[in-house]
Design a protein around this motif. Sequence first.
Motif, PDB file in Angstrom:
ATOM      1  N   ILE A  25       0.844  -1.202   0.000  1.00 56.29           N
ATOM      2  CA  ILE A  25       0.000   0.000   0.000  1.00 56.29           C
ATOM      3  C   ILE A  25       0.875   1.246   0.000  1.00 56.29           C
ATOM      4  N   VAL A  26       1.870   1.254   0.879  1.00 56.01           N
ATOM      5  CA  VAL A  26       2.785   2.400   0.943  1.00 56.01           C
ATOM      6  C   VAL A  26       3.679   2.447  -0.291  1.00 56.01           C
ATOM      7  N   THR A  29       1.906   3.754  -3.325  1.00 54.66           N
ATOM      8  CA  THR A  29       1.622   5.183  -3.200  1.00 54.66           C
ATOM      9  C   THR A  29       2.885   6.005  -3.403  1.00 54.66           C
ATOM     10  N   HIS A  65      -7.841   5.252   1.454  1.00 48.08           N
ATOM     11  CA  HIS A  65      -6.880   4.810   2.467  1.00 48.08           C
ATOM     12  C   HIS A  65      -7.329   5.234   3.862  1.00 48.08           C
ATOM     13  N   ALA A 105      -1.619   6.606   3.075  1.00 48.98           N
ATOM     14  CA  ALA A 105      -1.112   5.244   2.874  1.00 48.98           C
ATOM     15  C   ALA A 105      -0.427   4.729   4.131  1.00 48.98           C
ATOM     16  N   THR A 141      -4.751   0.290  -4.897  1.00 45.87           N
ATOM     17  CA  THR A 141      -3.750   1.329  -5.131  1.00 45.87           C
ATOM     18  C   THR A 141      -2.974   1.065  -6.415  1.00 45.87           C
TER      19      THR A 141
END
Length: 297
Positions: A25-26, A29, A65, A105, A141
């Motif tokens: 997820i991070v 992003t 998010h 995120a 994402t």
Amino acid sequence: MWLLSVVDSGEEGSGVLFEHHHTWIVGQTELLVEALAGGADLRAEVPSCPGWSLGALLRHIGGGHRWAAEVVRTRATGWLPDGIVRDVAGDDGGRVPGGWLLDGAHELAAALAEAGPDAPVWTPFELGGMPFWARRFAHETVIHRADAMLAAGVPFEVATEVAVDAMDEWMQLDAHPVHFDLRPEKRAVLGAGRTIALVAAEMPAEMPAEMRAEMPAEMPAEMPAEMPARLDGQGWFVDLTGEVNTWRRGGGPAAVTVQAPLQDLLLMVYRRRTPDDMIITGDEEILRHWLSHVAFG
């Protein structure tokens, strides 16, 4: 993409896979923000999300998010108000809100990491728990990053490991029987002799050892009883001949076979691109009919 998303993640998302998903997820992003850092025009139209500007898409991503983080953090027992996800109007005259996107995120990833894969939480149709939210928003994402790249005119690339898991998740989502209750017209894809093979030659010859070790002993009915360690670039096989559609990893004779780079197959099933320049053998009409009925995402 909001919120199809129904899948029985079960044990498959636990442990290492769960950690991969909330980390992605991070990571996804960060890739999004980095690609747009050169001064993307937030007023640009997003061809794959009709009616949305790039700014609206970014507000949807960041809002999603934060909404999911609230679901996870509060151990929600039911649907939470999601205006922050759906209400995407805003000022597109400024700069890309990179810091805001990254904060959202990190907020979601941190909430998932703190909760762990076994904490109870509501999910649509009471399926999946925390692993559902980690995996769903990892690939939410990914696909919206592809949308943003298309709007900004920037090439899109996705790591093989991420794309393979995104395809697996999509297959599980698409095969869930609830679709036939929500959209009875989807039964039109079913019929005698209707099978589809999706071939991605660059898939890894071997699944990463740490991910293979986390695969559950018992797989869902739509998957092989034992996930092979070797993928051999075969891809995915979709069977539309029964009362519901099923799928498995691998290849085999099919009514229609599609061969293309992995990320192109991913964008095709999410209807972000057409199969027009892919290598198609067999009954192309079966493929196009199937794609016309996979409307989520």
